[in-house]
Design a protein around this motif. Structure first.
Motif, short mmCIF file in Angstrom:
data_model
loop_
_atom_site.label_atom_id
_atom_site.label_comp_id
_atom_site.label_asym_id
_atom_site.label_seq_id
_atom_site.Cartn_x
_atom_site.Cartn_y
_atom_site.Cartn_z
N LEU A 163 -8.10 5.56 -7.27
CA LEU A 163 -8.13 6.78 -8.07
C LEU A 163 -8.45 6.40 -9.51
N TYR A 164 -9.56 6.93 -10.00
CA TYR A 164 -10.01 6.62 -11.36
C TYR A 164 -9.82 7.84 -12.26
N PHE A 165 -9.30 7.60 -13.47
CA PHE A 165 -9.10 8.67 -14.45
C PHE A 165 -9.78 8.30 -15.75
N ASP A 166 -10.62 9.18 -16.24
CA ASP A 166 -11.35 8.92 -17.47
C ASP A 166 -10.41 8.96 -18.68
N ASP A 167 -9.45 9.87 -18.66
CA ASP A 167 -8.43 9.97 -19.71
C ASP A 167 -7.06 10.05 -19.06
N THR A 168 -6.16 9.17 -19.46
CA THR A 168 -4.82 9.14 -18.87
C THR A 168 -3.81 9.79 -19.79
N ARG A 169 -2.71 10.28 -19.21
CA ARG A 169 -1.62 10.90 -19.96
C ARG A 169 -0.35 10.08 -19.79
N PRO A 170 0.55 10.11 -20.78
CA PRO A 170 1.77 9.31 -20.68
C PRO A 170 2.82 9.96 -19.80
N LEU A 171 3.71 9.14 -19.26
CA LEU A 171 4.87 9.65 -18.54
C LEU A 171 5.74 10.48 -19.47
N GLN A 172 6.46 11.44 -18.88
CA GLN A 172 7.48 12.19 -19.62
C GLN A 172 8.83 11.84 -19.00
N GLU A 225 -12.93 -0.61 -15.26
CA GLU A 225 -12.79 0.72 -15.83
C GLU A 225 -14.04 1.14 -16.62
N ALA A 226 -14.64 0.19 -17.34
CA ALA A 226 -15.86 0.50 -18.08
C ALA A 226 -17.01 0.82 -17.12
N LEU A 227 -17.08 0.08 -16.02
CA LEU A 227 -18.13 0.32 -15.03
C LEU A 227 -17.98 1.71 -14.41
N LEU A 228 -16.74 2.09 -14.08
CA LEU A 228 -16.52 3.42 -13.49
C LEU A 228 -16.80 4.52 -14.51
N HIS A 229 -16.49 4.26 -15.77
CA HIS A 229 -16.80 5.24 -16.81
C HIS A 229 -18.31 5.44 -16.93
N GLU A 230 -19.05 4.35 -16.87
CA GLU A 230 -20.50 4.42 -17.01
C GLU A 230 -21.15 5.09 -15.81
N GLN A 231 -20.68 4.76 -14.60
CA GLN A 231 -21.37 5.22 -13.40
C GLN A 231 -20.78 6.49 -12.79
N VAL A 232 -19.50 6.78 -13.10
CA VAL A 232 -18.86 7.98 -12.55
C VAL A 232 -18.55 8.97 -13.67
N GLY A 233 -17.80 8.53 -14.68
CA GLY A 233 -17.62 9.33 -15.88
C GLY A 233 -16.69 10.52 -15.78
N GLU A 234 -15.90 10.63 -14.71
CA GLU A 234 -14.94 11.72 -14.57
C GLU A 234 -13.86 11.28 -13.59
N ASP A 235 -12.74 12.01 -13.58
CA ASP A 235 -11.66 11.70 -12.64
C ASP A 235 -12.22 11.76 -11.22
N ALA A 236 -11.93 10.73 -10.43
CA ALA A 236 -12.55 10.67 -9.10
C ALA A 236 -11.74 9.80 -8.15
N LEU A 237 -11.91 10.08 -6.86
CA LEU A 237 -11.37 9.28 -5.78
C LEU A 237 -12.49 8.48 -5.14
N LEU A 238 -12.26 7.19 -4.95
CA LEU A 238 -13.21 6.36 -4.22
C LEU A 238 -12.50 5.80 -3.00
N VAL A 239 -12.92 6.20 -1.82
CA VAL A 239 -12.43 5.60 -0.58
C VAL A 239 -13.41 4.48 -0.25
N LEU A 240 -12.92 3.25 -0.26
CA LEU A 240 -13.80 2.09 -0.20
C LEU A 240 -14.24 1.81 1.23
N PRO A 241 -15.54 1.82 1.49
CA PRO A 241 -16.04 1.60 2.86
C PRO A 241 -15.81 0.17 3.32
N ARG A 242 -15.66 0.02 4.62
CA ARG A 242 -15.42 -1.31 5.19
C ARG A 242 -16.73 -2.02 5.53
#
Length: 225
Positions: A198-207, A138-155
């Motif tokens: 799916l990466y999220f920089d800030d998460t929200r709680p369930l309701q 999560e820290a790596l994605l925050h440093e290199q992406v820094g926003e909510d994002a989808l990563l489709v992982l290549p084969r």
């Protein structure tokens, strides 16, 4: 070779999930992973409005979930409204079982809020999730992406970070933020665990649909850690 920033597609509207649907293709089953049981952001339904209908399963308490299943499938004698069944969930943690969200593929978040108990059977709380510890996925994605994002992982050719073992935060129905320095993480090689993330920089709680009930049954722990 591309970097994580090049792989990441910012999540701003539903169309940004199209690469995920392309990866799903004609698959009949979509396997689900989630980094937090009590995070609403990590429970958002990316395929629910896509028109796709893969087979799905749901982790939950068997008797209550079976009633929901019968209601959804309009079985004879079943409850007419699935929401009534969800509202009647009576096994801890009701706040996790009784929400109407769906989770798909892998999820992770850098910081935010979550609902969880401080121990098994404890009252639900909204807890702050601190920034992910240094060196984690999560820290790596925050440093290199820094926003909510989808990563489709290549084969094929892909960033080395996807094949490196990293700490991946996992928040269950019991969460203790004070243990972040030495606990709450599992070792993960992202490319071996997920097809998409799916990466999220800030998460929200369930309701939850309802909070704990006075007659709620707390199942015994199968083991202690």
């Amino acid at each position: 070779m591309t970097g994580l920033r090049d792989l990441a597609r910012p999540l701003r509207d539903e169309a940004d999930l199209d690469p995920l649907l392309e990866r799903v293709g004609d698959a009949r089953t979509v396997a689900v992973g989630e980094a937090s049981h009590g995070g609403r952001t990590a429970s958002s339904p990316p395929l629910a409005s896509s028109g796709r209908d893969p087979e799905g399963g749901r982790e939950g308490d068997w008797p209550d979930c079976y009633r929901v299943n019968r209601s959804v499938k309009l079985r004879p004698g079943a409850d007419a409204d699935p929401y009534d069944v969800l509202d009647a969930f009576a096994r801890w943690p009701t706040w996790m079982w009784a929400n109407d969200d769906v989770v798909l593929v892998g999820f992770g978040g850098y910081r935010g809020m979550v609902v969880a108990g401080s121990e098994w059977g404890a009252q639900m709380q909204r807890m702050a999730v601190p920034e992910a510890r240094a060196g984690s996925l999560e820290a790596l994605l925050h440093e290199q992406v820094g926003e909510d994002a989808l990563l489709v992982l290549p084969r094929g050719d892909r960033p080395a970070a996807l094949d490196r073992q990293l700490d991946h935060r996992a928040i269950g129905v019991v969460y203790r933020p004070e243990r972040e320095r030495w606990g709450n993480y599992v070792p993960t090689v992202l490319a071996e665990r997920y097809d998409a993330f799916l990466y999220f920089d800030d998460t929200r709680p369930l309701q939850p649909l309802h909070l704990e009930r006075a007659d709620e049954h707390v199942p015994p722990l199968a083991h202690t850690v």
